[in-house]
Design a protein around this motif. Structure first.
Motif, short mmCIF file in Angstrom:
data_model
loop_
_atom_site.label_atom_id
_atom_site.label_comp_id
_atom_site.label_asym_id
_atom_site.label_seq_id
_atom_site.Cartn_x
_atom_site.Cartn_y
_atom_site.Cartn_z
N PHE A 190 0.82 -1.20 0.00
CA PHE A 190 0.00 0.00 0.00
C PHE A 190 0.86 1.26 0.00
CE2 PHE A 190 -3.03 -3.26 1.14
CZ PHE A 190 -4.09 -2.94 0.29
N GLN A 191 1.63 1.37 -1.08
CA GLN A 191 2.41 2.58 -1.34
C GLN A 191 1.79 3.21 -2.59
OE1 GLN A 191 4.99 3.88 0.44
NE2 GLN A 191 4.69 2.23 1.92
N PRO A 192 1.65 4.53 -2.58
CA PRO A 192 1.01 5.18 -3.73
C PRO A 192 1.57 4.78 -5.09
CG PRO A 192 1.19 6.73 -1.95
CD PRO A 192 1.91 5.49 -1.50
N HIS A 193 2.89 4.57 -5.20
CA HIS A 193 3.44 4.24 -6.52
C HIS A 193 3.03 2.86 -7.01
CE1 HIS A 193 6.63 2.77 -3.78
NE2 HIS A 193 6.77 1.81 -4.68
N HIS A 194 2.58 1.98 -6.10
CA HIS A 194 2.10 0.65 -6.50
C HIS A 194 0.66 0.69 -7.01
CE1 HIS A 194 5.53 -1.66 -5.45
NE2 HIS A 194 5.46 -1.40 -4.16
N LEU A 195 -0.06 1.74 -6.63
CA LEU A 195 -1.47 1.85 -7.04
C LEU A 195 -1.68 3.20 -7.73
CD1 LEU A 195 -2.98 0.50 -3.69
CD2 LEU A 195 -2.92 -0.73 -5.85
N PRO A 196 -1.14 3.33 -8.94
CA PRO A 196 -1.15 4.63 -9.61
C PRO A 196 -2.55 5.15 -9.93
CG PRO A 196 -0.36 2.90 -11.09
CD PRO A 196 -0.46 2.30 -9.74
N ASN A 197 -3.57 4.25 -9.97
CA ASN A 197 -4.91 4.71 -10.30
C ASN A 197 -5.69 5.20 -9.09
OD1 ASN A 197 -4.29 3.83 -12.87
ND2 ASN A 197 -5.17 1.81 -12.52
N VAL A 198 -5.07 5.12 -7.93
CA VAL A 198 -5.75 5.52 -6.70
C VAL A 198 -5.07 6.76 -6.13
CG1 VAL A 198 -6.49 4.74 -4.41
CG2 VAL A 198 -6.28 3.08 -6.27
N GLU A 199 -5.86 7.70 -5.64
CA GLU A 199 -5.28 8.91 -5.03
C GLU A 199 -4.31 8.51 -3.92
OE1 GLU A 199 -8.76 10.71 -3.51
OE2 GLU A 199 -9.50 11.36 -5.47
N PRO A 200 -3.12 9.13 -3.86
CA PRO A 200 -2.14 8.77 -2.83
C PRO A 200 -2.70 8.83 -1.40
CG PRO A 200 -1.15 10.23 -4.44
CD PRO A 200 -2.61 10.13 -4.80
N GLU A 201 -3.53 9.86 -1.12
CA GLU A 201 -4.11 9.98 0.23
C GLU A 201 -4.98 8.77 0.56
OE1 GLU A 201 -3.16 13.65 -1.68
OE2 GLU A 201 -4.70 12.21 -2.24
N ARG A 202 -5.69 8.28 -0.46
CA ARG A 202 -6.58 7.14 -0.25
C ARG A 202 -5.77 5.87 0.03
NH1 ARG A 202 -12.17 5.88 -0.97
NH2 ARG A 202 -12.41 8.08 -0.51
N VAL A 203 -4.65 5.72 -0.66
CA VAL A 203 -3.79 4.54 -0.44
C VAL A 203 -3.31 4.52 1.01
CG1 VAL A 203 -1.69 3.33 -1.16
CG2 VAL A 203 -3.08 4.51 -2.87
N ILE A 204 -2.87 5.66 1.49
CA ILE A 204 -2.39 5.76 2.87
C ILE A 204 -3.53 5.52 3.85
CG2 ILE A 204 -1.28 7.28 4.58
CD1 ILE A 204 0.51 6.33 2.13
N TRP A 205 -4.71 6.07 3.53
CA TRP A 205 -5.90 5.86 4.37
C TRP A 205 -6.21 4.37 4.50
CZ3 TRP A 205 -10.75 3.64 3.71
CH2 TRP A 205 -11.71 3.95 4.69
N ILE A 206 -6.13 3.65 3.39
CA ILE A 206 -6.40 2.20 3.39
C ILE A 206 -5.43 1.48 4.32
CG2 ILE A 206 -6.31 0.08 1.99
CD1 ILE A 206 -7.40 1.83 -0.38
N LEU A 207 -4.15 1.78 4.16
CA LEU A 207 -3.13 1.13 4.99
C LEU A 207 -3.39 1.40 6.47
CD1 LEU A 207 -0.48 -0.46 5.29
CD2 LEU A 207 0.74 1.72 5.05
N LEU A 208 -3.65 2.65 6.80
CA LEU A 208 -3.90 3.00 8.21
C LEU A 208 -5.16 2.33 8.73
CD1 LEU A 208 -2.87 6.76 8.20
CD2 LEU A 208 -1.62 4.83 9.19
N GLU A 209 -6.17 2.25 7.88
CA GLU A 209 -7.43 1.62 8.26
C GLU A 209 -7.20 0.15 8.63
OE1 GLU A 209 -11.57 2.29 8.76
OE2 GLU A 209 -9.87 3.64 8.48
N ILE A 210 -6.45 -0.55 7.80
CA ILE A 210 -6.16 -1.97 8.05
C ILE A 210 -5.41 -2.13 9.37
CG2 ILE A 210 -4.88 -4.00 7.22
CD1 ILE A 210 -5.32 -2.74 4.32
N LEU A 211 -4.37 -1.32 9.56
CA LEU A 211 -3.54 -1.45 10.75
C LEU A 211 -4.26 -1.00 12.03
CD1 LEU A 211 -0.17 -0.16 9.25
CD2 LEU A 211 -0.84 -2.53 9.68
#
Length: 173
Positions: free
Chosen positions: A140-161
């Motif tokens: 869940f690093q923004p560069h791995h999910l280029p189609n998703v807003e970077p803030e959303r990628v970080i939000w997902i990671l934090l949500e899981i943890l």
């Protein structure tokens, strides 16, 4: 008459119908729909209909998608013993794919899928997924999910943890 008596198999289409009834009918039918949906969630068939309902190409309401994600979470929490060990990897892959598919929303569904992954982690760390945390952080690093807003990628990671401690508490209770 009871629409749910002896007629409805636990299929994706019937789940959709039951959710629609639940949200659009009077109290007694709502109660029947709720009971049937609860039975469906506890059935072994739930392991297959959840993926049909979470298929991003299927045009369905966010209520039905939310039910599917909630069902998946319930299955992991209450019926983990139904998952054969040789299915752990495919299950992980499918949960991760679903999170990516729903990364842009609906947020209610995405949130439930993040919680589902947390439940999966609890069952598989450290024996079956020893590097879960390192892998999550690197996936869940923004560069791995280029189609998703970077803030959303970080939000997902934090949500899981963030929900892991709560899921541990639920698992142990």
């Amino acid at each position: 008459s009871n629409l749910f008596e002896n007629v409805m198999e636990y299929t994706a289409n019937n789940l959709e119908k039951a959710v629609t009834l639940f949200y659009r009918t009077e109290a007694h039918q709502q109660a029947e729909a709720h009971q049937w949906l609860t039975e469906a969630q506890n059935s072994p068939q739930a392991w297959s209909f959840v993926w049909e309902l979470l298929d991003p190409h299927r045009v369905i309401s966010s209520e039905v998608q939310f039910l599917a994600a909630t069902t998946l979470h319930t299955k992991l929490m209450k019926h983990w013993n139904e998952v054969p060990e040789d299915h752990y990897e495919i299950l992980k892959k499918r949960i991760l794919e679903s999170i990516v598919n729903y990364a842009m929303g609906p947020k209610i569904v995405l949130n439930r899928l993040c919680i589902t992954l947390s439940a999966y982690i609890i069952h598989t760390v450290p024996i079956h997924w020893p590097k879960a945390f390192e892998e999550l952080v690197s996936s869940f690093q923004p560069h791995h999910l280029p189609n998703v807003e970077p803030e959303r990628v970080i939000w997902i990671l934090l949500e899981i943890l963030t929900v892991i401690p709560e899921e541990v508490r639920l698992c142990l209770s």
